[in-house]
Design a protein around this motif. Sequence first.
Motif, PDB file in Angstrom:
ATOM      1  N   ALA A  20       0.820  -1.208   0.000  1.00 55.86           N
ATOM      2  CA  ALA A  20       0.000   0.000   0.000  1.00 55.86           C
ATOM      3  C   ALA A  20       0.855   1.260   0.000  1.00 55.86           C
ATOM      4  O   ALA A  20       0.456   2.295  -0.524  1.00 55.86           O
ATOM      5  N   THR A  21       2.025   1.181   0.581  1.00 56.01           N
ATOM      6  CA  THR A  21       2.928   2.336   0.595  1.00 56.01           C
ATOM      7  C   THR A  21       3.562   2.541  -0.767  1.00 56.01           C
ATOM      8  O   THR A  21       3.624   3.661  -1.275  1.00 56.01           O
ATOM      9  N   PRO A  24       1.367   3.301  -4.806  1.00 54.20           N
ATOM     10  CA  PRO A  24       1.231   4.666  -5.329  1.00 54.20           C
ATOM     11  C   PRO A  24       2.566   5.275  -5.758  1.00 54.20           C
ATOM     12  O   PRO A  24       2.614   6.037  -6.726  1.00 54.20           O
ATOM     13  N   ILE A  25       3.640   4.950  -5.050  1.00 53.54           N
ATOM     14  CA  ILE A  25       4.950   5.502  -5.423  1.00 53.54           C
ATOM     15  C   ILE A  25       5.357   4.948  -6.788  1.00 53.54           C
ATOM     16  O   ILE A  25       5.846   5.681  -7.661  1.00 53.54           O
ATOM     17  N   ALA A  28       3.492   6.697  -9.435  1.00 50.87           N
ATOM     18  CA  ALA A  28       3.998   8.059  -9.639  1.00 50.87           C
ATOM     19  C   ALA A  28       5.282   8.065 -10.445  1.00 50.87           C
ATOM     20  O   ALA A  28       5.621   9.081 -11.072  1.00 50.87           O
TER      21      ALA A  28
ATOM     22  N   LEU B 300       7.282  13.620  -6.910  1.00 51.25           N
ATOM     23  CA  LEU B 300       6.123  12.737  -6.921  1.00 51.25           C
ATOM     24  C   LEU B 300       4.836  13.526  -6.959  1.00 51.25           C
ATOM     25  O   LEU B 300       4.706  14.566  -6.331  1.00 51.25           O
ATOM     26  N   ASN B 301       3.880  13.048  -7.687  1.00 53.25           N
ATOM     27  CA  ASN B 301       2.655  13.800  -7.854  1.00 53.25           C
ATOM     28  C   ASN B 301       1.490  12.843  -8.003  1.00 53.25           C
ATOM     29  O   ASN B 301       1.090  12.489  -9.097  1.00 53.25           O
ATOM     30  N   THR B 302       0.963  12.381  -6.878  1.00 54.53           N
ATOM     31  CA  THR B 302      -0.112  11.387  -6.942  1.00 54.53           C
ATOM     32  C   THR B 302      -1.388  11.953  -6.367  1.00 54.53           C
ATOM     33  O   THR B 302      -1.357  12.734  -5.425  1.00 54.53           O
ATOM     34  N   THR B 303      -2.504  11.528  -6.932  1.00 55.43           N
ATOM     35  CA  THR B 303      -3.771  11.972  -6.342  1.00 55.43           C
ATOM     36  C   THR B 303      -4.071  11.097  -5.134  1.00 55.43           C
ATOM     37  O   THR B 303      -3.887   9.890  -5.150  1.00 55.43           O
ATOM     38  N   LEU B 334      -0.004   8.824   0.607  1.00 58.16           N
ATOM     39  CA  LEU B 334       1.214   8.498  -0.095  1.00 58.16           C
ATOM     40  C   LEU B 334       2.226   7.916   0.896  1.00 58.16           C
ATOM     41  O   LEU B 334       2.834   6.900   0.659  1.00 58.16           O
TER      42      LEU B 334
END
Lengths: 310, 454
Positions: A20-21, A24-25, A28, B300-303, B334
Amino acid sequence: MNLSADSKVLLQGVMEPLGATYGPIMRACGTQVVAGVSPGYGGHCLGDIPIFDLVEQAIAAIGSIDTTVIFVEPYLALDAALEAITMGIRQLVIVTEGIPPLDMVQLLRVAEATETLVVGPNCPGIIIPGQLMLGTHPPEFYTPGCVGLISRSSSLTYEVALELSQAGLGQSISIGIGSDAIIGSSFPQWLQILDEDDRTEVIVLVGEVGGDGEEAAARYIAEAIDKPVVAYIAGRTVSIGKQASQSDTLMVMSQRLESKTGKTRAELGTAESKLAALKHARIPTARRPSEIPALVKKALKSLEKQSEPV
Amino acid sequence: MELLEYQAKALFSEIGIPILPSQRIDNPRDLKGLKIPYPVVLKSQVRTGGRGKAGGVRFVANTIDAVAAAQTIFHLPILGEYPDVILAEAKYDAEREFYLAVMLSRSVSRPVLLGSQHGGLRVEAAADEIQQVVVEYDFSPFYARRLAIKMGLTGTLIETVSDIVEKMFHLFVTYDLDLVEINPLAVSVNGGLMALDGKVTVNDDALERHPHLINLLSGGHGSPLDMPKRESPFKLKALQPNGQIAVVCSGSGLTMATLDLLSQHGAESACCLTLGRSVPTALSNTDVIPTQGSTTSTSLNTTLTNGSSPLTELGVNPPDPGSSHPAIPVPMPLVMTNVVNQLVEHLRQSILDILQSGDYRYITVVLVNILGSVITSQDVVQAIADLCNSNGFKTNGAHTGRTTKFVIRWASSQPPEVKAELQIQLGDLPIYLVDDLDEAVTKTIALAQPLTDL
C-alpha cells in the motif's frame, strides 16, 4: 522479457503495508500499475488501482499482465507466486522478506519449467529511471543514464545510485537481486541481460560478503561479458562466521572444494575470496562507494577511445 | 536456530531414524534414577563444536563416577557455552562410522545429499571423500540410492543407508531445516545402523510456522525461546566493547559499507543498529490515516483519495456483485504518517537504549545513515532532536565527561536551503548534518576523540 514504461503491472499483496505504501509511489514513477490483488479486498480501490481477490479476476477485467510485484507475507508468498505463474504471468518481482528457502526452491522449479523470470525475494526490485519502478527503490536517488546497476542489497544500492547521480552518471536500470540464500535470478543472468541492453554502457556490480555469487559473477564476466564492469564489495571489515546451513565439517569441505577449483585460498564467502576473484578477472573494484564514479568514468573514456576511428 | 543433540534425536526418533536409549539429565542427581544400564556415555549438550576434545563427552561405568563426571561437565564451558542439559546414552560398538548430511546449497539453489564412508572424527581430514547428490526435482528415493552407491556402498547397506537418508530428507522438508547431519552413523558388525550424534538446524525465517519445533526448542528449560524479536524493525549487533562510535543504518549492506569506511580510518565501532524493512508487518486500524505525509518528494505527484476511517471500522459494505468496479476508495496516503511516526519512535528509543546501556559505555558519537522512501532525512533529524530534548537522554558524562554527538547523513532531494535552515533550527544541539558519506565518516571520527585527550 518486457521491462518498459508500457509493461502492465500487477501488485499482489497490495493491501499489505509495504504494498500500500509503494503501489502509489510506483505509479507516480510512471509504472502502469493496472491492478492489485489482496484476497478479501476485491471490489475496492487503492487510489486509482482496482483491487481483486484473484489474479484471474484481475486478468479478466484488465487483460494480459506482464509483471507482478509481490508484497504478500512470507508464508503465503509462494502461493501468490504460483498463482501468478499459473495465470500466465512470466515476470515476478518478489519484495517480501523472510520467505523460507525451501518455498523458494519449490518456486524455482516451477519458474524454470515455465521460463518465468523471478527477481528476489527480499529485494528492492527494479527501477528504470524515468520509466518504471517495480518495488521499493526511492526514485529521488536515481536519474536516467547509461550505467546499469546490479546489487544484492537495498539501501546500499541507493547509496551507489546517489553517488553516481551526483557525479552526473545516470542509470539505465538498477536491479536488486536480493541477498537471501536462495534467489530467483543471479548475477550472471542479469549481467547477460545488461550486456545485451542497448541503454547500458557500463555495469556496476554491488556485492557483499556471504555466499559465492560474486565469485561466480567474476568468472562469468571474464568469460562472457563484453561491456566494462566496475565492482564494489561491502563487508570487507566484517567477520561472517559460519553460514546457517553449515556444520564445522561442511565448512571445511566447502573450503577444500574452493581451493581445489578456484585459484583462491581464501575461505568461501569472505570479502577476500570475492576480491581475489574480481582481481583475477581484472574487474576494477572500488574500495568505497565514492570511488565508483571515477572508475565508471574511466571505463566510459576507454569505450570512447575504442570507438574512435583509427 | 540450532537444535541441541537430544532435541535433534527426538526428531530422529519420531521419524524412525535409529537412536540409542538415552536419558536427559538436568542435574547430576538425576543420574541416581538412570534407567539405562552401565556403561553409559555422558554428553554435554551445547551448540558449539569440539566438545569431545574439550572433555564434554565421558564414559562412566557406575553411578558414583557418573555423578562426578556430570558435575564436571555442567561446569565445563565449550567455547564459552555451558550446558543446561547432559544426555546420558547407552554405549554402542561401532565397526565403522559413516557421515551423512542434507543441506541447502546456495550455489545450485537445491537441497543436496551428502555422504561418506569416512565418518566420525576422521571426516574433516577426509573431506575430499564426501559425495554429493543434488536433488534437482521433487524428491524420490532413487536420489538417496544414488548417494549410497556414490559412497561406495554395496549389498544391503545400500538400502538401509538410503532409507536413513530418505528419512533425513523428509525431516528437512517437513520442518524447513537448513541442515540435518548425522556424524557418525555407526555401522555394527551385523550391518546394523545407529545415529550416534545428530545435528539439526532450523531456518530462522521458517521457525514460526512450526509450533512442534518451537515446543521442542523451549520444552522444559523454563526459559522462553530466544526467538529473534520481530516487534522492532531495528536489529542491534555488538561489535567492539570499547568502541566510541555507534552506527545506525538502513539495510545490512549499507551498514557493512559504513562500518568498512569507519574501519578504513582506523575507527572502532561499538555497535551497529540496522533498520530492516521500514514498514511494520501488519496494518493496524490506526495506520490507515490519510494525510500528505510528513515529507513529500517534489518529484512525486499522486492523487490521494480521502476517506477518514479504516476500512474495518467503517464497516464498508462490499460492492454490488452486478456493478463493475465501484470506486469505494481505500483511504491511503502516499506516506502513512502513523507508520512514519512509529518508525521515528522506534529509532529514538533504540538509540536511547544503546546510550543508556551498560554495554556501550564509551560511545561518544552516533552516525546515522538511513536511505529510503518511507523514513526521510528530515524524519531522522526529528527523531534525534526529540531524543536530545527528552528527559531520558543522559550524557555519557560518567565515563567520558562529554555529551554524545550525532552525525546525520543528509540524503534528501530537497533544496540545500532546507538543510541549512534545519541546521540553524537545531541551534546548539549536538547534531551535525552532512551531505556526503565520506565527510560524515570523517566528521564522526573527528568528534570521537581518543579518551586520552580528556
